[in-house]
Motif scaffolding. Structure first.
Motif, PDB file in Angstrom:
ATOM      1  N   VAL A  24       1.022  -1.212   0.088  1.00  0.00           N
ATOM      2  CA  VAL A  24      -0.098  -0.148  -0.084  1.00  0.00           C
ATOM      3  C   VAL A  24       0.905   1.306  -0.012  1.00  0.00           C
ATOM      4  CG1 VAL A  24      -1.713   1.248   1.329  1.00  0.00           C
ATOM      5  CG2 VAL A  24      -1.790  -1.016   1.190  1.00  0.00           C
ATOM      6  N   GLY A  25       0.607   2.077  -1.009  1.00  0.00           N
ATOM      7  CA  GLY A  25       1.423   3.462  -0.857  1.00  0.00           C
ATOM      8  C   GLY A  25       2.693   3.325  -1.592  1.00  0.00           C
ATOM      9  N   LYS A  26       3.488   4.073  -1.675  1.00  0.00           N
ATOM     10  CA  LYS A  26       4.734   4.065  -2.315  1.00  0.00           C
ATOM     11  C   LYS A  26       5.957   4.710  -1.965  1.00  0.00           C
ATOM     12  CE  LYS A  26       3.474   8.305  -4.835  1.00  0.00           C
ATOM     13  NZ  LYS A  26       3.291   8.937  -6.183  1.00  0.00           N
ATOM     14  N   GLY A  27       5.756   5.073  -0.400  1.00  0.00           N
ATOM     15  CA  GLY A  27       7.032   5.704  -0.079  1.00  0.00           C
ATOM     16  C   GLY A  27       7.633   6.912  -0.582  1.00  0.00           C
ATOM     17  N   GLY A  28       8.776   7.324  -0.202  1.00  0.00           N
ATOM     18  CA  GLY A  28       9.588   8.439  -0.780  1.00  0.00           C
ATOM     19  C   GLY A  28       9.492   9.618   0.140  1.00  0.00           C
ATOM     20  N   GLU A  29       8.705   9.579   1.047  1.00  0.00           N
ATOM     21  CA  GLU A  29       8.699  10.611   1.951  1.00  0.00           C
ATOM     22  C   GLU A  29       9.238  10.397   3.276  1.00  0.00           C
ATOM     23  OE1 GLU A  29       4.987  11.027   4.701  1.00  0.00           O
ATOM     24  OE2 GLU A  29       4.185   9.694   3.202  1.00  0.00           O
ATOM     25  N   GLN A  30       9.973  11.181   4.045  1.00  0.00           N
ATOM     26  CA  GLN A  30      10.612  11.139   5.240  1.00  0.00           C
ATOM     27  C   GLN A  30       9.559  10.988   6.352  1.00  0.00           C
ATOM     28  OE1 GLN A  30      12.723  14.269   7.891  1.00  0.00           O
ATOM     29  NE2 GLN A  30      14.497  13.289   6.827  1.00  0.00           N
ATOM     30  N   VAL A  31       9.571   9.786   7.017  1.00  0.00           N
ATOM     31  CA  VAL A  31       8.555   9.840   8.135  1.00  0.00           C
ATOM     32  C   VAL A  31       9.305  10.156   9.507  1.00  0.00           C
ATOM     33  CG1 VAL A  31       7.153   7.988   9.389  1.00  0.00           C
ATOM     34  CG2 VAL A  31       7.510   8.002   6.794  1.00  0.00           C
ATOM     35  N   VAL A  32       8.485  10.981  10.244  1.00  0.00           N
ATOM     36  CA  VAL A  32       9.180  11.356  11.839  1.00  0.00           C
ATOM     37  C   VAL A  32       7.869  11.065  12.610  1.00  0.00           C
ATOM     38  CG1 VAL A  32       9.645  13.242  13.215  1.00  0.00           C
ATOM     39  CG2 VAL A  32      10.065  13.320  10.670  1.00  0.00           C
ATOM     40  N   VAL A  33       8.395  10.043  13.532  1.00  0.00           N
ATOM     41  CA  VAL A  33       7.478   9.637  14.726  1.00  0.00           C
ATOM     42  C   VAL A  33       7.662  10.179  15.961  1.00  0.00           C
ATOM     43  CG1 VAL A  33       7.097   7.408  13.225  1.00  0.00           C
ATOM     44  CG2 VAL A  33       8.710   7.376  15.034  1.00  0.00           C
ATOM     45  N   LYS A  34       6.922   9.978  17.075  1.00  0.00           N
ATOM     46  CA  LYS A  34       7.034  10.413  18.305  1.00  0.00           C
ATOM     47  C   LYS A  34       6.923   9.165  19.161  1.00  0.00           C
ATOM     48  CE  LYS A  34       3.503  13.076  18.811  1.00  0.00           C
ATOM     49  NZ  LYS A  34       2.447  14.070  19.362  1.00  0.00           N
ATOM     50  N   GLU A  35       7.809   9.091  20.140  1.00  0.00           N
ATOM     51  CA  GLU A  35       7.885   8.003  21.282  1.00  0.00           C
ATOM     52  C   GLU A  35       8.208   9.047  22.443  1.00  0.00           C
ATOM     53  OE1 GLU A  35      10.009   3.931  21.106  1.00  0.00           O
ATOM     54  OE2 GLU A  35      11.325   5.226  22.527  1.00  0.00           O
ATOM     55  N   ASN A  36       7.254   8.993  23.330  1.00  0.00           N
ATOM     56  CA  ASN A  36       7.216   9.777  24.701  1.00  0.00           C
ATOM     57  C   ASN A  36       7.610  11.167  24.414  1.00  0.00           C
ATOM     58  OD1 ASN A  36       6.403   7.475  26.550  1.00  0.00           O
ATOM     59  ND2 ASN A  36       8.363   6.793  26.053  1.00  0.00           N
ATOM     60  N   ASN A  37       7.157  11.712  23.172  1.00  0.00           N
ATOM     61  CA  ASN A  37       7.542  13.176  22.685  1.00  0.00           C
ATOM     62  C   ASN A  37       8.909  13.325  22.183  1.00  0.00           C
ATOM     63  OD1 ASN A  37       5.258  14.552  22.803  1.00  0.00           O
ATOM     64  ND2 ASN A  37       5.486  15.272  24.799  1.00  0.00           N
ATOM     65  N   CYS A  38       9.713  12.126  22.068  1.00  0.00           N
ATOM     66  CA  CYS A  38      10.955  12.094  21.463  1.00  0.00           C
ATOM     67  C   CYS A  38      10.688  12.006  19.967  1.00  0.00           C
ATOM     68  CB  CYS A  38      11.976  11.085  21.972  1.00  0.00           C
ATOM     69  SG  CYS A  38      12.297  11.469  24.057  1.00  0.00           S
ATOM     70  N   LYS A  39      11.380  12.591  19.379  1.00  0.00           N
ATOM     71  CA  LYS A  39      11.206  12.673  17.607  1.00  0.00           C
ATOM     72  C   LYS A  39      12.065  11.745  17.019  1.00  0.00           C
ATOM     73  CE  LYS A  39       8.815  17.346  17.370  1.00  0.00           C
ATOM     74  NZ  LYS A  39       9.184  18.701  17.025  1.00  0.00           N
ATOM     75  N   PHE A  40      11.702  10.972  16.136  1.00  0.00           N
ATOM     76  CA  PHE A  40      12.884   9.978  15.299  1.00  0.00           C
ATOM     77  C   PHE A  40      12.548   9.858  13.882  1.00  0.00           C
ATOM     78  CE2 PHE A  40      12.844   8.722  19.774  1.00  0.00           C
ATOM     79  CZ  PHE A  40      14.293   8.401  20.316  1.00  0.00           C
ATOM     80  N   ILE A  41      13.313   9.984  13.111  1.00  0.00           N
ATOM     81  CA  ILE A  41      13.300   9.760  11.625  1.00  0.00           C
ATOM     82  C   ILE A  41      13.345   8.139  11.433  1.00  0.00           C
ATOM     83  CG2 ILE A  41      14.252  10.184   9.377  1.00  0.00           C
ATOM     84  CD1 ILE A  41      15.622  12.578  10.499  1.00  0.00           C
ATOM     85  N   ILE A  42      12.469   7.584  10.636  1.00  0.00           N
ATOM     86  CA  ILE A  42      12.396   6.220  10.477  1.00  0.00           C
ATOM     87  C   ILE A  42      12.816   5.923   9.084  1.00  0.00           C
ATOM     88  CG2 ILE A  42      11.185   4.188  10.660  1.00  0.00           C
ATOM     89  CD1 ILE A  42      11.534   5.410  13.353  1.00  0.00           C
ATOM     90  N   ASP A  43      13.606   5.169   8.649  1.00  0.00           N
ATOM     91  CA  ASP A  43      13.957   4.679   7.449  1.00  0.00           C
ATOM     92  C   ASP A  43      13.844   3.204   7.502  1.00  0.00           C
ATOM     93  OD1 ASP A  43      15.019   4.148   5.037  1.00  0.00           O
ATOM     94  OD2 ASP A  43      16.814   5.138   5.167  1.00  0.00           O
ATOM     95  N   TRP A  44      12.696   2.419   7.228  1.00  0.00           N
ATOM     96  CA  TRP A  44      12.228   1.069   6.980  1.00  0.00           C
ATOM     97  C   TRP A  44      13.058   0.647   5.965  1.00  0.00           C
ATOM     98  CZ3 TRP A  44       8.104   4.263   8.007  1.00  0.00           C
ATOM     99  CH2 TRP A  44       7.338   4.487   6.680  1.00  0.00           C
ATOM    100  N   GLU A  45      13.075   1.358   4.924  1.00  0.00           N
ATOM    101  CA  GLU A  45      13.514   0.728   3.533  1.00  0.00           C
ATOM    102  C   GLU A  45      15.317   0.078   3.801  1.00  0.00           C
ATOM    103  OE1 GLU A  45      12.812   2.610  -0.340  1.00  0.00           O
ATOM    104  OE2 GLU A  45      10.799   3.272   0.588  1.00  0.00           O
ATOM    105  N   LYS A  46      16.072   1.222   4.379  1.00  0.00           N
ATOM    106  CA  LYS A  46      17.480   1.181   4.401  1.00  0.00           C
ATOM    107  C   LYS A  46      17.767   0.444   5.705  1.00  0.00           C
ATOM    108  CE  LYS A  46      18.133   4.304   0.622  1.00  0.00           C
ATOM    109  NZ  LYS A  46      18.934   5.509   0.497  1.00  0.00           N
ATOM    110  N   GLY A  47      17.179   0.693   6.836  1.00  0.00           N
ATOM    111  CA  GLY A  47      17.707   0.558   7.999  1.00  0.00           C
ATOM    112  C   GLY A  47      17.258  -0.850   8.641  1.00  0.00           C
ATOM    113  N   GLN A  48      17.909  -1.266   9.762  1.00  0.00           N
ATOM    114  CA  GLN A  48      17.648  -2.404  10.270  1.00  0.00           C
ATOM    115  C   GLN A  48      16.431  -2.924  10.692  1.00  0.00           C
ATOM    116  OE1 GLN A  48      20.889  -2.991  13.264  1.00  0.00           O
ATOM    117  NE2 GLN A  48      22.106  -1.589  12.398  1.00  0.00           N
ATOM    118  N   LYS A  49      16.050  -4.092  10.706  1.00  0.00           N
ATOM    119  CA  LYS A  49      14.939  -4.789  11.219  1.00  0.00           C
ATOM    120  C   LYS A  49      13.428  -3.891  10.443  1.00  0.00           C
ATOM    121  CE  LYS A  49      16.525  -7.509  14.179  1.00  0.00           C
ATOM    122  NZ  LYS A  49      16.542  -8.900  13.982  1.00  0.00           N
TER     123      LYS A  49
END
Length: 391
Positions: A176-201
């Motif tokens: 579903v979808g096609k990717g290409g955008e930078q995804v930023v998530v929040k965990e306990n109000n800490c922000k993280f860039i997520i790269d599932w295509e190139k990153g581990q796991k």
């Protein structure tokens, strides 16, 4: 289409009657002509129905998805996935400050062979069995029904988790979808860039959420070292909690680069990243750090290498204990499923003796509730850790 049958040897049904979801090859007495990944019904020698699951020609021959007679259809997949999502919502795992979690944790959510992580509407799918991978379209339908318009993408990243004999020809791709955008998530109000295509796991280690938060309580005014840091999860928490300085060390240069980007994203200026071997980095760091985090990759993925893994944990922990400041705090972990709690704790104790340091256990640590451990499947408890005060 009739579901094919597998019959067990007499007495081999007891673990299934206790709701353990695995059938080992040696337990099977009779089976129909079954294809890899095909659904089968499992019966005792007395022809008592035991469950339904996916067959594979391996040591673990069947992974059960139901212990009651049920048709494995769209409604089945929706009920399983929606139930898992609602559980995480009801426990408050997903909330206004945290929009990332493990959505499906294999046996813990009644879907052996399936891992899915949720990143603010994006789902990363990893099949660990050919049966689950063959059902990815049904799983996508269930996700679409569960999240509706809130589902932004589904990325199948199974090529590296499927057994080698099935992975050939499987490519990672968007379902579903096609990717290409930078995804930023929040965990306990800490922000993280997520790269599932190139990153581990799946792109982030969501199992350390609560342990990262605990680190915050010990970081203010401290010099913190985060080893095997990946993209800096522990580092960001420590820095935002008021650490004097934070260093991230990982052998992966791309991971360290992303940790630096995460520091910028969170307006952190006292973070440095080093793409180095952890053992080499620590050699000349006597009395440098007040807090050290040891979160290495699995030293043992099979029982055949358990002994070498134990030696690895002792060596790593002894080194860190020699280097940490007096009165320091050590966070140490093992994510090796074949290393049980007691063996890990004994390994850390051996390391303290080898390093000649007196220690006190402040906390025993484990995985969070979105990685549920069911009493019928203790193998699901893979993450264990300790927080030590070092004299």
């Amino acid at each position: 289409m009739p579901v094919k049958r597998i019959t067990l040897h007499n007495g081999k049904e007891h673990s299934l009657l206790r709701f353990h979801p695995w059938v080992f090859s040696g337990a099977i007495k009779i089976k129909d002509d079954v294809a890899e990944g095909e659904l089968v019904e499992v019966y005792s020698a007395s022809q008592k129905f035991l469950g339904v699951g996916h067959y594979t020609n391996a040591s673990i021959s069947v992974r059960l998805v139901s212990f009651t007679p049920v048709e494995i259809n769209d409604e089945f997949w929706f009920n399983k996935i929606n139930k898992a999502y609602q559980y995480r919502k009801e426990l408050g795992i997903l909330n206004e400050n945290t929009n990332v979690c493990r959505l499906i944790f294999g046996e813990g959510d009644g879907l052996p062979g399936l891992i899915m992580d949720y990143y603010d509407g994006h789902v990363v799918f990893q099949a660990h069995s050919i049966g689950m991978h063959m059902n990815r379209e049904n799983i996508v339908k269930a996700l679409q029904k569960t999240f509706g318009a809130g589902l932004k993408s589904v990325y199948d990243k199974s090529s590296e988790t499927l057994p080698k004999q099935y992975a050939a020809g499987v490519k990672n791709e968007y379902l579903v979808g096609k990717g290409g955008e930078q995804v930023v998530v929040k965990e306990n109000n800490c922000k993280f860039i997520i790269d599932w295509e190139k990153g581990q796991k799946t792109g982030f280690f969501v199992d350390q959420r609560e342990n990262r938060l605990l680190l915050s309580k010990y970081s203010k005014g401290k010099k913190v070292l985060n080893t095997f840091s990946y993209t800096g999860g522990f580092s960001i928490y420590a820095a935002l909690a008021g650490a004097e300085l934070v260093h991230s060390v990982d052998s992966s240069a791309p991971a360290i680069e992303l940790s630096k980007q995460n520091a910028v994203l969170n307006n952190i200026s006292n973070h440095e990243g080093y793409a180095e071997d952890v053992f080499d980095f620590l050699k000349d760091k006597d009395n440098t750090y007040d807090v050290i985090v040891l979160d290495p990759p699995a030293f043992a993925k099979s029982r055949d290498v358990k002994h070498n893994a134990v030696k690895g944990y002792i060596k790593l922990n002894a080194l860190a204990l020699r280097k940490i400041k007096s009165g320091g705090i050590l966070f140490t972990f093992s994510c090796s499923g074949v290393i049980d709690k007691m063996l890990f704790y004994n390994s850390v104790s051996a390391a303290a003796i080898e390093a000649g340091r007196n220690v006190k256990v402040i906390h025993y640590l484990n995985q969070p509730a979105d990685h549920p451990v069911i009493p019928f499947f203790p193998e699901g408890e893979y993450l264990k850790g300790m927080v030590l005060w070092v004299e």
